[in-house]
Design an enzyme around this catalytic site. Sequence first.
Site, PDB file in Angstrom:
ATOM      1  N   GLY A   1      -9.473  -2.965   2.710  1.00 30.81           N
ATOM      2  CA  GLY A   1     -10.688  -2.385   2.126  1.00 30.81           C
ATOM      3  C   GLY A   1     -11.711  -3.429   1.705  1.00 30.81           C
TER       4      GLY A   1
ATOM      5  N   GLY B   1      -6.726  -3.584   8.102  1.00 30.73           N
ATOM      6  CA  GLY B   1      -5.315  -3.279   8.368  1.00 30.73           C
ATOM      7  C   GLY B   1      -4.982  -3.042   9.829  1.00 30.73           C
TER       8      GLY B   1
ATOM      9  N   LYS C   1     -13.521   6.681  13.486  1.00 29.40           N
ATOM     10  CA  LYS C   1     -14.617   7.447  12.883  1.00 29.40           C
ATOM     11  C   LYS C   1     -15.876   6.653  12.615  1.00 29.40           C
ATOM     12  CE  LYS C   1     -11.654  10.717  10.538  1.00 29.40           C
ATOM     13  NZ  LYS C   1     -11.117  11.135   9.256  1.00 29.40           N
TER      14      LYS C   1
ATOM     15  N   ARG D   1       1.080 -11.396   2.786  1.00 35.08           N
ATOM     16  CA  ARG D   1       0.382 -11.599   1.506  1.00 35.08           C
ATOM     17  C   ARG D   1       1.175 -12.485   0.543  1.00 35.08           C
ATOM     18  NH1 ARG D   1      -2.589  -5.733   0.351  1.00 35.08           N
ATOM     19  NH2 ARG D   1      -4.373  -6.136   1.722  1.00 35.08           N
TER      20      ARG D   1
HETATM   21  C1  3PG Z   1      -5.141  -3.358  -0.502  1.00 32.91           C
HETATM   22  O1  3PG Z   1      -3.955  -3.208  -0.223  1.00 32.91           O
HETATM   23  O2  3PG Z   1      -6.069  -3.160   0.308  1.00 32.91           O
HETATM   24  C2  3PG Z   1      -5.480  -3.868  -1.867  1.00 32.91           C
HETATM   25  O3  3PG Z   1      -4.346  -4.365  -2.497  1.00 32.91           O
HETATM   26  C3  3PG Z   1      -6.147  -2.817  -2.697  1.00 32.91           C
HETATM   27  O4  3PG Z   1      -5.294  -1.738  -2.930  1.00 32.91           O
HETATM   28  P1  3PG Z   1      -5.910  -0.329  -3.373  1.00 32.91           P
HETATM   29  O5  3PG Z   1      -6.631   0.201  -2.160  1.00 32.91           O
HETATM   30  O6  3PG Z   1      -4.739   0.533  -3.780  1.00 32.91           O
HETATM   31  O7  3PG Z   1      -6.854  -0.598  -4.506  1.00 32.91           O
HETATM   32 MG    MG Z   2      -6.467  -0.321   0.543  1.00 31.13          MG
END
Ligand code: 3PG
Ligand code: MG
Length: 397
Positions: free
Chosen positions: A378, A355, A198, A37
């Site tokens: 996310g 991820g 899941k 990142r």
């Molecule tokens: C992530 O790492 O997916 C983003 O930076 C968002 O982080 P968060 O899920 O803590 O909002």
């Molecule tokens: Mg996250």
Amino acid sequence: MTFRTLDQAGDLSGKRVLVRVDFNVPMQEGRVSDDTRLCAALPTIDALTAKGAKVALIAHFDRPKGKVVPSMTLKPVVEPLAALLGAPVAFAEDCIGPVAEAAIADLPEGGVILLENLRFHAGEEANDPAFAAELAKLGDLYVDDAFSAAHRAHASTDALARLLPAYAGLSMARELEALNKALGSPERPVLGIVGGSKVSTKLDLLKNLVVKLDQLCIGGGMANTFLYAQGHPVGMSYCEKELKATAEEIMALAAANNCELLLPIDVVVSERLEPNAPYFTRELDSVDESERILDAGPKSVARLNAAMDAAKTLIWNGPLGVFEVPPFDAATVAAARHAATLAKAGKLIAVAGGGDTVAALHHARAASDFTFVSTAGGAFLEWMEGKVLPGVEVLEV
Ligand code: 3PG
Ligand code: MG
């Protein structure tokens, strides 16, 4: 979708530019352990400093919930970022107020500063207009280069973008372009792979994909729920039996939309989930009561690879088996390498995100040959679910 891009920003020399980046990076013992990142932010930082801007980077780290949590400082990012940029990076102990204001004023033209964790202030996650106004005082322009945080409607991704002239950064623009190519208006046939354990966490995603894709391969633990719904024995496998009706509903939706579902046609089983545990390849109906399905079998992989050969576009989220525990990484590794080979040869647009997925592709040494690997977790999932991302929407013109 159209955005203001950096080349439309005009003369930037001496201008203070607030750049929202995602430096929510993996850390081990206070050190950055994966700089993906940080690297993603470099093109935008370089472009701005080359124009003589004063670049103030704003970011969150972890979830301090509106309080100063010293272990969640962004300070450990300064050194590796400076090394990657080949230029000094200043740091301010607070992201608003006189400390930040003075530190930015002190920057030379083309200088870079990182401001302390936005989430040390409760106003960030609350999308508080007063907190956003404090941030806005620090800049003449705003650039959002944090696609991976765009699913959050927070002050730095939403309210602030409404207070200053707002631009999409280069990394943000690249993500949006790649994702649009994969799902927005893809070259067909378009094939999806969705894995992970899941069904319950990926319901919206599955429902959105079966109406958009030509084929969808379902793998990982969630495939067991579908196999169970079809009446196949799953032994001691992880399986959300209570979601049988949901799995049936998704299969019906896929059929109604001409999306062919590729469920496993053979499986790898073991009685134990341990590295190098004894394992067997089974036909679907020969899974024993004491056995657990831990990976897709070779016939399933061969069929998936053939589907990739015929496809023009692949979008991938989630591993096909328990890739963290070899040999149950075999299907994921084989499919990832096949996709990478096709992408490298220019025969397939291969896009992946999330991820676990990115970790699995790195494990297979396949990531660098994919057409595009998202930095998002996310946000990538929400985008695949067809949701509008607030941090993207606010940049549209
Ligand atoms: C992530 O790492 O997916 C983003 O930076 C968002 O982080 P968060 O899920 O803590 O909002
Ligand atoms: Mg996250």
